[in-house]
Design a protein around this motif. Structure first.
Motif, PDB file in Angstrom:
ATOM      1  N   LEU A  14     -11.117  60.888  93.658  1.00 33.67           N
ATOM      2  CA  LEU A  14     -10.336  60.279  94.737  1.00 33.67           C
ATOM      3  C   LEU A  14      -9.464  59.147  94.221  1.00 33.67           C
ATOM      4  CD1 LEU A  14     -12.890  60.237  97.688  1.00 33.67           C
ATOM      5  CD2 LEU A  14     -10.857  61.663  97.437  1.00 33.67           C
ATOM      6  N   LEU A  15      -9.986  58.357  93.301  1.00 33.72           N
ATOM      7  CA  LEU A  15      -9.193  57.284  92.714  1.00 33.72           C
ATOM      8  C   LEU A  15      -8.027  57.839  91.905  1.00 33.72           C
ATOM      9  CD1 LEU A  15     -11.956  54.753  91.624  1.00 33.72           C
ATOM     10  CD2 LEU A  15     -10.327  54.543  93.502  1.00 33.72           C
ATOM     11  N   ALA A  16      -8.238  58.939  91.211  1.00 39.83           N
ATOM     12  CA  ALA A  16      -7.161  59.559  90.442  1.00 39.83           C
ATOM     13  C   ALA A  16      -6.071  60.098  91.364  1.00 39.83           C
ATOM     14  CB  ALA A  16      -7.715  60.673  89.563  1.00 39.83           C
ATOM     15  N   VAL A  17      -6.465  60.714  92.463  1.00 43.31           N
ATOM     16  CA  VAL A  17      -5.491  61.221  93.426  1.00 43.31           C
ATOM     17  C   VAL A  17      -4.719  60.070  94.058  1.00 43.31           C
ATOM     18  CG1 VAL A  17      -5.262  62.379  95.666  1.00 43.31           C
ATOM     19  CG2 VAL A  17      -6.709  63.373  93.894  1.00 43.31           C
ATOM     20  N   LEU A  18      -5.407  59.003  94.420  1.00 47.20           N
ATOM     21  CA  LEU A  18      -4.752  57.831  95.001  1.00 47.20           C
ATOM     22  C   LEU A  18      -3.772  57.212  94.010  1.00 47.20           C
ATOM     23  CD1 LEU A  18      -4.578  55.857  97.376  1.00 47.20           C
ATOM     24  CD2 LEU A  18      -6.367  54.539  96.261  1.00 47.20           C
ATOM     25  N   ALA A  19      -4.137  57.099  92.758  1.00 41.94           N
ATOM     26  CA  ALA A  19      -3.245  56.552  91.737  1.00 41.94           C
ATOM     27  C   ALA A  19      -2.034  57.443  91.534  1.00 41.94           C
ATOM     28  CB  ALA A  19      -4.002  56.365  90.429  1.00 41.94           C
ATOM     29  N   ALA A  20      -2.233  58.744  91.555  1.00 46.03           N
ATOM     30  CA  ALA A  20      -1.113  59.670  91.371  1.00 46.03           C
ATOM     31  C   ALA A  20      -0.142  59.599  92.545  1.00 46.03           C
ATOM     32  CB  ALA A  20      -1.640  61.094  91.201  1.00 46.03           C
ATOM     33  N   LEU A  21      -0.662  59.494  93.754  1.00 49.73           N
ATOM     34  CA  LEU A  21       0.206  59.416  94.924  1.00 49.73           C
ATOM     35  C   LEU A  21       0.942  58.093  95.006  1.00 49.73           C
ATOM     36  CD1 LEU A  21      -2.001  61.129  97.645  1.00 49.73           C
ATOM     37  CD2 LEU A  21       0.032  62.040  96.526  1.00 49.73           C
ATOM     38  N   SER A  22       0.292  57.005  94.665  1.00 49.99           N
ATOM     39  CA  SER A  22       0.943  55.704  94.771  1.00 49.99           C
ATOM     40  C   SER A  22       1.929  55.450  93.641  1.00 49.99           C
ATOM     41  CB  SER A  22      -0.097  54.584  94.817  1.00 49.99           C
ATOM     42  OG  SER A  22      -0.807  54.537  93.597  1.00 49.99           O
ATOM     43  N   SER A  23       1.786  56.108  92.514  1.00 48.93           N
ATOM     44  CA  SER A  23       2.718  55.890  91.416  1.00 48.93           C
ATOM     45  C   SER A  23       4.002  56.692  91.585  1.00 48.93           C
ATOM     46  CB  SER A  23       2.060  56.264  90.084  1.00 48.93           C
ATOM     47  OG  SER A  23       1.830  57.658  90.027  1.00 48.93           O
ATOM     48  N   GLY A  24       4.024  57.630  92.493  1.00 50.36           N
ATOM     49  CA  GLY A  24       5.226  58.426  92.712  1.00 50.36           C
ATOM     50  C   GLY A  24       6.373  57.628  93.290  1.00 50.36           C
ATOM     51  N   CYS A  25       6.076  56.576  94.039  1.00 50.50           N
ATOM     52  CA  CYS A  25       7.130  55.752  94.628  1.00 50.50           C
ATOM     53  C   CYS A  25       7.806  54.882  93.587  1.00 50.50           C
ATOM     54  CB  CYS A  25       6.550  54.879  95.732  1.00 50.50           C
ATOM     55  SG  CYS A  25       5.888  55.828  97.101  1.00 50.50           S
ATOM     56  N   ALA A  26       7.103  54.500  92.568  1.00 50.97           N
ATOM     57  CA  ALA A  26       7.673  53.616  91.551  1.00 50.97           C
ATOM     58  C   ALA A  26       8.551  54.369  90.569  1.00 50.97           C
ATOM     59  CB  ALA A  26       6.548  52.911  90.806  1.00 50.97           C
ATOM     60  N   ALA A  27       8.545  55.682  90.615  1.00 50.22           N
ATOM     61  CA  ALA A  27       9.312  56.468  89.647  1.00 50.22           C
ATOM     62  C   ALA A  27      10.781  56.578  90.029  1.00 50.22           C
ATOM     63  CB  ALA A  27       8.705  57.861  89.512  1.00 50.22           C
ATOM     64  N   THR A  28      11.137  56.193  91.247  1.00 52.66           N
ATOM     65  CA  THR A  28      12.524  56.310  91.665  1.00 52.66           C
ATOM     66  C   THR A  28      13.302  55.077  91.236  1.00 52.66           C
ATOM     67  OG1 THR A  28      12.052  55.328  93.803  1.00 52.66           O
ATOM     68  CG2 THR A  28      11.933  57.713  93.654  1.00 52.66           C
ATOM     69  N   ALA A  29      14.479  55.293  90.740  1.00 56.56           N
ATOM     70  CA  ALA A  29      15.346  54.194  90.320  1.00 56.56           C
ATOM     71  C   ALA A  29      16.752  54.475  90.829  1.00 56.56           C
ATOM     72  CB  ALA A  29      15.351  54.071  88.804  1.00 56.56           C
TER      73      ALA A  29
END
Length: 79
Positions: A14-29
């Motif tokens: 669950l922590l891995a899924v949460l980290a993967a979902l929350s890091s997707g927003c930071a990838a946009t520039a």
């Protein structure tokens, strides 16, 4: 009772899924050639400060509350 092995696997998953979902927003520039489009007045939340102030005055006059949008309060005037 639950098996402790299931819990030891479930929590990291669950922590891995949460980290993967929350890091997707930071990838946009924003690309440098797109910044001029985002800086246009039509892209702002409040395009006209005067119109926004008038709208807020009308809204809070109708609601009967004071303090702006950040503070709580009822329309009864007892606060």
């Amino acid at each position: 009772m639950r098996d402790p092995r299931v819990r030891s696997v479930l929590i990291p998953a669950l922590l891995a899924v949460l980290a993967a979902l929350s890091s997707g927003c930071a990838a946009t520039a924003v690309k440098p050639w797109d910044r001029d489009l985002l800086a246009q007045p039509k892209m702002q939340f409040v395009t006209s400060k005067l119109q926004h102030a008038i709208d807020q005055h009308i809204y809070f006059s109708k609601e009967g509350s004071t303090g702006g949008m950040d503070l709580g309060g009822g329309g009864c005037g007892c606060n």
